[in-house]
Structures are given as C-alpha cells and as structure tokens.
Enzyme design. Structure first.
Site, PDB file in Angstrom:
ATOM      1  CD  GLU A 125     -15.937  73.064  51.890  1.00  0.00           C
ATOM      2  OE1 GLU A 125     -14.961  73.377  52.555  1.00  0.00           O
ATOM      3  OE2 GLU A 125     -16.172  73.515  50.751  1.00  0.00           O
ATOM      4  CE  LYS A 127     -22.225  77.132  58.510  1.00  0.00           C
ATOM      5  NZ  LYS A 127     -21.834  77.544  59.848  1.00  0.00           N
ATOM      6  CG  ASP A 129     -20.082  74.977  65.701  1.00  0.00           C
ATOM      7  OD1 ASP A 129     -20.075  76.197  65.435  1.00  0.00           O
ATOM      8  OD2 ASP A 129     -20.830  74.465  66.552  1.00  0.00           O
ATOM      9  CE1 TYR A 235     -14.301  78.982  55.132  1.00  0.00           C
ATOM     10  CE2 TYR A 235     -13.860  77.338  56.819  1.00  0.00           C
ATOM     11  CZ  TYR A 235     -14.306  78.596  56.449  1.00  0.00           C
ATOM     12  OH  TYR A 235     -14.744  79.463  57.399  1.00  0.00           O
ATOM     13  CE  LYS A 323     -25.950  76.329  60.620  1.00  0.00           C
ATOM     14  NZ  LYS A 323     -26.700  77.250  61.274  1.00  0.00           N
ATOM     15  CB  CYS A 428     -43.918  97.096  83.666  1.00  0.00           C
ATOM     16  SG  CYS A 428     -42.118  97.059  83.713  1.00  0.00           S
ATOM     17  CB  CYS A 431     -41.793 100.792  86.237  1.00  0.00           C
ATOM     18  SG  CYS A 431     -42.815 100.673  84.759  1.00  0.00           S
ATOM     19  CB  CYS A 446     -43.227  98.293  80.248  1.00  0.00           C
ATOM     20  SG  CYS A 446     -43.082  99.714  81.329  1.00  0.00           S
ATOM     21  CB  CYS A 452     -40.068 101.539  82.665  1.00  0.00           C
ATOM     22  SG  CYS A 452     -39.605  99.810  82.895  1.00  0.00           S
TER      23      CYS A 452
HETATM   24  S1  IVH Z   1     -17.363  79.134  53.023  1.00  0.00           S
HETATM   25  C1  IVH Z   1     -17.879  83.130  50.922  1.00  0.00           C
HETATM   26  N1  IVH Z   1     -16.937  76.763  54.055  1.00  0.00           N
HETATM   27  O1  IVH Z   1     -19.607  79.216  58.361  1.00  0.00           O
HETATM   28  C2  IVH Z   1     -18.012  81.816  51.623  1.00  0.00           C
HETATM   29  N2  IVH Z   1     -17.638  78.499  55.517  1.00  0.00           N
HETATM   30  O2  IVH Z   1     -22.221  80.419  58.508  1.00  0.00           O
HETATM   31  C3  IVH Z   1     -17.375  81.796  52.933  1.00  0.00           C
HETATM   32  N3  IVH Z   1     -17.770  77.819  57.874  1.00  0.00           N
HETATM   33  O3  IVH Z   1     -18.503  82.529  58.052  1.00  0.00           O
HETATM   34  C4  IVH Z   1     -17.671  80.661  53.790  1.00  0.00           C
HETATM   35  N4  IVH Z   1     -17.110  75.734  57.588  1.00  0.00           N
HETATM   36  O4  IVH Z   1     -17.024  80.834  59.353  1.00  0.00           O
HETATM   37  C5  IVH Z   1     -17.312  78.025  54.293  1.00  0.00           C
HETATM   38  N5  IVH Z   1     -16.463  74.650  54.852  1.00  0.00           N
HETATM   39  C6  IVH Z   1     -16.829  75.885  55.074  1.00  0.00           C
HETATM   40  C7  IVH Z   1     -17.133  76.337  56.371  1.00  0.00           C
HETATM   41  C8  IVH Z   1     -17.544  77.648  56.552  1.00  0.00           C
HETATM   42  C9  IVH Z   1     -17.480  76.646  58.470  1.00  0.00           C
HETATM   43  C10 IVH Z   1     -18.238  79.015  58.575  1.00  0.00           C
HETATM   44  C11 IVH Z   1     -17.578  80.308  58.178  1.00  0.00           C
HETATM   45  C12 IVH Z   1     -18.694  81.193  57.711  1.00  0.00           C
HETATM   46  C13 IVH Z   1     -19.857  80.585  58.425  1.00  0.00           C
HETATM   47  C14 IVH Z   1     -21.171  80.938  57.781  1.00  0.00           C
END
Ligand code: IVH
Length: 704
Positions: A125, A127, A129, A235, A323, A428, A431, A446, A452
């Site tokens: 799924e 991620k 932001d 999620y 990522k 530095c 200082c 330094c 400093c």
């Molecule tokens: S699952 C125990 N699913 O990414 C698992 N996280 O980098 C909990 N995030 O803290 C996270 N989309 O804030 C999960 N589809 C997704 C997500 C997701 C965004 C965020 C979430 C997490 C962070 C980790």
C-alpha cells in the site's frame, strides 16, 4: 570509489564508524525534532541509518547502547497533555533497492522456518507522507486521539481530531476497545489553497503538505484546525478488545466498513515479484494521486504470522517501507559557512542560490565534513569520482521529505575558471582555537572547550533539551539570549539565576518577552528540576558518545551519582577494576568509555560539573522494567532443534524478557533449553549441573 563495503570493514573500523554514525544521527534527530532546524535530508538520514544497520548486522557485538536503530520519532512538545500509548506506535524499517525486498521475504521465511515453496502473501500500500495518529474508541465512541510522539508517549490532540471529516466520531458495532491508527495528510489542492489564504492574510505559509498537516493538527486552538482541510487514511491498529480479522487485507476491509478511508491502492501480493510490480504501479500513479506519498509499505498478510514475527525495538519484523528515490535539482554554490556544535564539531553548510527541489525552495544544504567537500569518504576512498566542491560550482542538490538537503554532486564543466579548492578552516571560526582532527575521526573539532562560545551555547541548549533537564520556559532561544547577555555561561548558572537576577523580579521581568508571571514560572520550573534522575543528569552533561540510552544504562549500573563519579575517577588510568567494570556494561564500548572517563577527569569540565551537581538532588536510578520476568538477567543457551519456534524467534522473545542469549555453555549460563539432537552443549550443561529445560518447559517458564 564509494564507501567501503561492510564486508571489508575490520572490527576497529566498524566500531569507529558506528560511533560516528551514532553522533551524526543523533545530531540530525536533534536538529529535526528538537530544534526544528533540520540539517540533512530524509534520504541521507535513511542512508546513514541503513549503513548503521548493515554494520550492526555484521558486528552485532559492537552495537552501541545508544544505537540509532533503537530510536524513533520525536519527543513530545509542550502545550498538549501527554498520552501513553498502551501499544507502542512503531516506525518502519526502510528498503531502497529491489533486492532489499527479496531479502525481506527471505529473512521472514527464515525467521518463521518456511521453505521457499511455502505460500506467503503480503499487502502492498502507499506510504502516505503525513503524520501518524492513533484514535481510541471505547464502546464505539471516539474518546482520544494522540500523535506518535516518541512512540511510547504522544500528544493528546482529541479536540483537533474531532474536526477532521474522515474520522468517524462513533462506530456502530465496534469492539469495546478499538484503537485505529493511520496517517493525517493534506491534499495538494488543499495545501495550495491554504497557503494562498495564509499569504493573503499575512500568516505563516508552509513548505509542503506534510508540514501544513502537522502544523494544522498540532494547533492548541482546535477552531484553527477546523479551518484546515485535513484528511485521514486508516492502515493499522493498537489496542483491541477483540481481533479485527485474520489477515491484514481483511482488517483493512473491516476498517473501511467501519467508515474509515482506506487507501484504494492497497493490494495483496503473492511474493516479491508481485510486490515490486505493485511498487512500480503505485510509483507510476504518484504524480496524479493528488497527495504526497514517499514509498510503498509491505506487510505480512497473515495476522497470526505477524504475531509470531513480533517487533524489534522500534520496528515490526513483519513490515517494511520501500522508499521512492530522492529528488534532485542543480544550482550555484554561493558560499560555505561553518557551524560549530556542542562537541566542537565544525560542520560545513552550503549556501545556495535558491532552487526548487520537489516543490520546496532550498537555499541551504549540508556538506557533511571536510573530506566530503574534498571528494573523499572517511576512509580516504574517492566519492563522486574524486571531484571536490568549490564555491562558485554548479552543484546537484538532493532532498527527500522536508529536511535540509545535501549537495550530492558537482558539474565540472560549469566550474568557473577562478574557482579555488575549498580550504577547510584549521581554527574555530567562533573562538579562534585550533580546530583539530583526530585520527579516525571524519570531523574537525574546535579545541576551545568551554571557552568557545559556540560550544558553550550548544552545550547549554542540549542541557535544557527535552531528554535532558527539560526546563519549561527555558528553550534554545532563551538560552541564547541569556548566554549573550552573560547571565548564564554554564549549566550551574541556571540554578543561581533567581538569586542573581530574580530579586524583586525586576531584572528578568524588565527583559523583552518576560513578564512577572513568566519569570515566576521560569524560576519554579528551574526549582522543580533541582531534583533530577541520574540518567537524565548524565545525558544532560552532553559528553560525546554518551547518548540517552547509554546514560540510562550507566545510571542503572552505578545507581547513584556518588557511585558513578567515584567509578569515573577510579577509571581515569583507563585500566584496572573500575575501567573493566565500565566496559563490562553490555552496550558500553571503548569509544564511549574513553570519551566519558576523559570528560569526567578533565579539570575544567569536571569543575563545571561539580558546580552544577552542588545545586541538585540526584535521584537514584530506576530498576529495569523486566523485573517481573522470571528470566530477567539470566543467561540462556538454546541448543538442538526447536519445534514450536525458530531460533531467531526464541532469542528475540528471551531478550524481550530481559534474558541474555548466549551461544556457548559455561558456568555463567543459567538455563539451557535443549531440543532434540542437542549434543555437546547439553552434555556440558549436565556436567556443570545447570538447569536444563526442553522447549515446553521453557515456554511454561516464560508463560507460553
Ligand atoms: S504501518 C507497526 N502503513 O510511516 C506499523 N505506516 O516511517 C506501523 N506511514 O510511523 C506503520 N503510510 O506514520 C504504515 N501505509 C502505511 C503508512 C505508514 C505512512 C507512516 C507512519 C509510520 C511511518 C514510518
């Protein structure tokens, strides 16, 4: 040549690099979370964390007590009530390459003892932001909403969450206790409109939708949040009075039935090939989704298997974030400035002709250290094909997320004829003391110590920071002011502030920004902190390599300030019983021990610490929380075949209960868990008269 492969590192190099990474990452965390002034990009941060994890995987015994792998998120900020999460809010480990995904699948199969042909499916799924939020429903009514904070404790933002349309206020037929977790975010269109509105009324505009979502959710006045177009995707979940489903996909479907928005791009995949196909499919749609995503999250679909896989200290074993690559742009490097940090590190910062990278205007970027500018890594190998970076150069800026980016590359064809190689200062800039680079250290420092001003002020900022003394009303800005005006030169001065400037409150309350109430509050907050835990005090001293976790380990080991400082004095020669005892603490290595003992025995520094401690009532350290565990502190050896769990699973569970798992039997072993086929280890255990349990006996002991 790129940085040395972990396979080529020897133990000393690995130790030194882990120390360096811990410092870089802790600095980045502080800059990002505490000072709201990020210094490196998300992608760089991820790269450093990954390198750290790789080295730790190859040299597990070198893992530091303050290892960055064990740290997550930001400490909570003032203003909101704090909420303890019944089930910790976890972070995710990151993957960058396709190969990492096949490795993820392989390691899960290995952990669970599954063969290559056994079916194992995952969800994939986007991620999102944004920022994570945990919603608690009791008997179907929304009763609490909390941010992640540091994972254990977040901020109570219930009133604000109630203003978000995507969050149901009540859920018919919900389990009695239901905690739903997900991401609060802002769409691109809403973000643009909000910034226009803000600009029109001369208000604060935001750099990107994530900042806007965070800033809007964390408003103390919920009527402001109400005006902000926030959205929410569910999620995941925390505490539940009954399970939601048998698989992740069915649980998500259940969340949708309950009235939550779930991401329509969620798919079930039958293995790495399908996961990668879904990653590409989501990446292709990224630009037209209308909201920011920064990768794809894969989760083991079967919830019973998720339960067996469990968690590492801050991340689940059953999920990973894949990522997307970072964003790039080219611009002119106008100047290089040097900033001096708490430990005296000289950090070069690139001043750039402003350029838009992924929708954000960038004018500063990190240049890491002098080797980086010169085109070398810390072991002297070439990076960027050995190209150095000069003022006037056309440079590539690289960023991911909303943190300060880095200069990644340089285009030599655009180099001005008169561009000069950058000469890193040997003194530095703050200082004038010599700036010295010790062997094996990538950073020049330094040598001015307390004289400093930059170091002194950074040390003070660290001292008052949240994980240290956390004095309400005394943040970085106030410390800087007080330092500049000569009111506070070292931590001890904070505790005499009232004596010196509080008389009749005249002086303090006459200062800009201070009234009678705030001045009184400050003096009260300072008084409250005269009583301080030993771990916090050690951390607050700001000794290089001594992070929060190491400080707590030291506090637990020595128990009291007197015992700690006597031991440090006795360890001065860096040999003998006190020194050996320090190094015997699991998690304390030579780098940390050397830095700690040197700082505690350095005359000027020591005198300053003594002046401070004279104002304090230092509390003894708390006992570890695994006290109730029947195996806490015990050394356990697993041998032979285990039938109900894999070796890795057995080890992880034993360690979570406070046991130490060892590979060999000796008189120091407490328990040997022997499965079928156990050979010489079991025999040795018998000869030594140790406790030997079979797998069932062990499970019974630890409570199933
Ligand atoms: S699952 C125990 N699913 O990414 C698992 N996280 O980098 C909990 N995030 O803290 C996270 N989309 O804030 C999960 N589809 C997704 C997500 C997701 C965004 C965020 C979430 C997490 C962070 C980790």
């Amino acid at each position: 040549m790129a940085e040395k492969s972990t396979a080529d590192l020897d133990e000393e190099e690995a130790r030194a690099e882990l120390a360096h990474l811990a410092e870089q990452l802790s600095r980045a965390n502080r800059a990002y979370h505490t000072e709201d002034a990020p210094e490196i990009s998300d992608a760089d941060y991820d790269r450093l964390k990954r390198r750290n994890a790789e080295i730790e995987a190859r040299f597990p015994h070198l893992k530091r007590s303050d290892s960055p792998s064990d740290q997550v998120g930001a400490p909570v900020s003032d203003g909101f009530a704090k909420v303890r999460h019944v089930v910790r809010m976890m972070s995710l480990s990151n993957a960058f390459e396709d190969e990492d995904i096949t490795d993820f699948d392989t390691s899960i199969r290995r952990y669970l003892g599954l063969g290559e042909g056994d079916p194992l499916s995952y969800t994939a799924e986007p991620k999102i932001d944004g920022l994570s939020l945990s919603l608690r429903y009791e008997r179907g009514q929304l009763v609490q909403a909390a941010t992640r904070g540091d994972g254990a404790e977040g901020e109570n933002v219930t009133a604000n969450a109630r203003t978000i349309d995507d969050i149901p206020q009540s859920i018919p037929d919900a389990p009695d206790i239901l905690e739903i977790r997900g991401e609060v975010y802002m769409s691109h269109a809403d973000f643009a409109e909000l910034n226009e509105r803000q600009a029109a009324k001369g208000g604060k505009t935001f750099a990107n939708p994530r900042n806007a979502a965070a800033g809007s959710l964390r408003q103390l006045d919920s009527s402001i949040t109400k005006d902000r177009p926030l959205r929410f995707f569910a999620y995941s979940w925390g505490e539940l009075s009954e399970p939601l489903a048998d698989t992740q996909a069915n649980a998500i479907a259940r969340l949708a039935q309950m009235g939550f928005q779930t991401n329509p791009l969620t798919a079930v995949c039958d293995g790495p090939a399908e996961m990668l196909a879904q990653y590409r499919a989501i990446e292709t749609q990224r630009a037209t989704l209308g909201y920011d995503i920064d990768g794809v999250v894969y989760k083991v679909n079967d919830l019973a298997l998720q339960g067996r896989l469990g968690f590492r200290s801050t991340t689940p074993r059953w999920a990973i974030a894949h990522k997307f690559p970072a964003e790039l742009a080219w611009t002119r490097l106008e100047a290089i400035d040097i900033q001096v940090g708490r430990t005296g590190a000289l950090s070069p910062v690139a001043r750039l002709a402003p350029v838009t990278v992924g929708g954000v205007v960038v004018s500063n970027a990190t240049l890491h250290n002098e080797d980086y500018i010169a085109g070398r890594d810390s072991s002297g190998s070439e990076i960027r094909g050995g190209k150095d970076i000069r003022v006037g150069d056309w440079v590539q800026v690289y960023r991911a997320g909303d943190v300060i980016p880095k200069v990644a590359d340089v285009d030599l064809s655009q180099r001005p004829a008169d561009a000069q190689p950058y000469s890193f200062p040997k003194a530095c800039p703050e200082c004038g003391s010599d700036a010295i680079r010790e062997e094996g250290d990538a950073v020049r420092r330094c040598s001015g110590g307390l004289i400093c001003p930059a170091q002194a002020v950074e040390k003070l900022k660290h001292f008052v920071s949240r994980a240290a003394f956390d004095i309400e009303g005394l943040g970085s800005r106030q410390v800087e002011q007080f330092y500049q005006d000569g009111w506070i030169a070292e931590p001890a001065d904070i505790f005499t502030l009232k004596e010196r400037y509080g008389q009749g409150l005249q002086q303090l309350k006459n200062r800009e920004g201070w009234g009678e109430k705030s001045a009184n509050n400050l003096f009260d907050a300072i008084d409250e902190r005269r009583r301080i835990g030993l771990g916090r005090l050690i951390f607050a001293l700001g000794i290089r390599h001594v992070g929060e976790q190491a400080s707590n380990l030291l506090a637990r080991h020595y128990g009291s300030w007197d015992a700690f400082e006597t031991a440090m004095r006795d360890a001065d020669a860096m040999e003998g019983t006190a020194w050996d005892d320090l190094l015997a603490i699991d998690g304390v290595g030579t780098v940390l021990a050397t830095s700690l003992v040197s700082a505690m025995n350095q005359d000027a520094e020591r005198a300053s610490i003594d002046r401070l401690v004279a104002h304090l009532d230092v509390q003894e350290a708390e006992r570890p929380s695994t006290d109730g565990s029947p195996v806490a502190g015990k050394t356990v050896v697993f041998t032979g075949t285990l039938e109900k769990m894999t070796r890795a699973e057995a080890k992880a569970r034993a360690e979570a209960l406070g046991a130490k798992v060892s590979g060999s039997v000796s008189s120091k072993t407490d328990i040997v868990v022997a499965g079928p086929g156990a050979g010489s280890k079991e025999k040795k255990a018998r000869d030594l008269g140790l406790t030997i349990l079979d797998e069932d006996g062990w499970l019974e002991l630890i409570g199933g």
